[in-house]
Design an enzyme around this catalytic site. Sequence first.
Site, PDB file in Angstrom:
ATOM      1  N   ASP A 115       0.819  -1.208   0.000  1.00 38.92           N
ATOM      2  CA  ASP A 115       0.000   0.000   0.000  1.00 38.92           C
ATOM      3  C   ASP A 115       0.856   1.263   0.000  1.00 38.92           C
ATOM      4  OD1 ASP A 115      -2.850   1.134   0.534  1.00 38.92           O
ATOM      5  OD2 ASP A 115      -1.571   2.096   2.052  1.00 38.92           O
ATOM      6  N   HIS A 122       5.171   5.042   6.734  1.00 35.53           N
ATOM      7  CA  HIS A 122       6.280   4.277   7.323  1.00 35.53           C
ATOM      8  C   HIS A 122       7.614   5.003   7.107  1.00 35.53           C
ATOM      9  CE1 HIS A 122       8.663   0.586   8.264  1.00 35.53           C
ATOM     10  NE2 HIS A 122       9.466   1.091   7.339  1.00 35.53           N
ATOM     11  N   GLU A 123       7.886   5.405   5.876  1.00 35.89           N
ATOM     12  CA  GLU A 123       9.165   6.070   5.589  1.00 35.89           C
ATOM     13  C   GLU A 123       9.261   7.428   6.280  1.00 35.89           C
ATOM     14  OE1 GLU A 123      11.540   4.316   4.493  1.00 35.89           O
ATOM     15  OE2 GLU A 123      10.332   2.672   3.716  1.00 35.89           O
ATOM     16  N   HIS A 126      10.475   6.980   9.763  1.00 41.85           N
ATOM     17  CA  HIS A 126      11.935   6.934   9.941  1.00 41.85           C
ATOM     18  C   HIS A 126      12.506   8.333  10.113  1.00 41.85           C
ATOM     19  CE1 HIS A 126      12.326   2.699   9.407  1.00 41.85           C
ATOM     20  NE2 HIS A 126      11.965   2.696   8.130  1.00 41.85           N
ATOM     21  N   ASP A 132      12.817   0.410  12.089  1.00 40.13           N
ATOM     22  CA  ASP A 132      11.980  -0.711  11.658  1.00 40.13           C
ATOM     23  C   ASP A 132      11.730  -1.608  12.865  1.00 40.13           C
ATOM     24  OD1 ASP A 132      11.560  -0.322   8.873  1.00 40.13           O
ATOM     25  OD2 ASP A 132      13.636  -0.896   8.493  1.00 40.13           O
TER      26      ASP A 132
END
Length: 189
Positions: A115, A122-123, A126, A132
């Site tokens: 997705d 998610h990125e 970071h 992670d």
Amino acid sequence: MHARTLTPVLAATLAAGLVTAGQAHAATTDTQTGVRAARVVTYDAGASAEFRAAVDRGAAIWNESVDGVELRPAGSGQRADIRVLADDGWPRARVTSLGNGTVYIGRQAVDQGHDTIRISAHELGHILGLPDRKPGPCTSLMSGSSAGVSCANPYPDTAERAEVEDNFARRASPSGLSPAGAGTVRSAG
């Protein structure tokens, strides 16, 4: 006589100025309300190609989820804290310091069925100082691809939200480096 009288006042003023200058990287607090203002982190998704809407939604999800930092598109001519690029590799983030770096929205994961909004959130996680967390369940945004291609959850869990709040409340170091450190490359895979 004036020199003795002014010296303690001058010393106190200089000390207060140094303390204030040392906190320039931290979010500010409104002295009347006591409310801590979010640190604004700008992003440029101009080179994110077909993922532009997913990047904007990923940023909006973080804005809905935390109070200590706010992700905003960079203004015209403004240097962004985060650059977001599309490429044919695997998604990844190059963190240069807390709230700064480059995100790559890699088409390889998208082609495998992951997705795009989850990848973007998610990125960006970071860049906000999160590592992670693999393997992990779909409820953990930072579990990345280990949650499987059927996982479309783009929201950070309670622990992830708390960690980002803590990162921006305490500012890990005077240089502003994230707990992961500068130059860290993290991937959604």
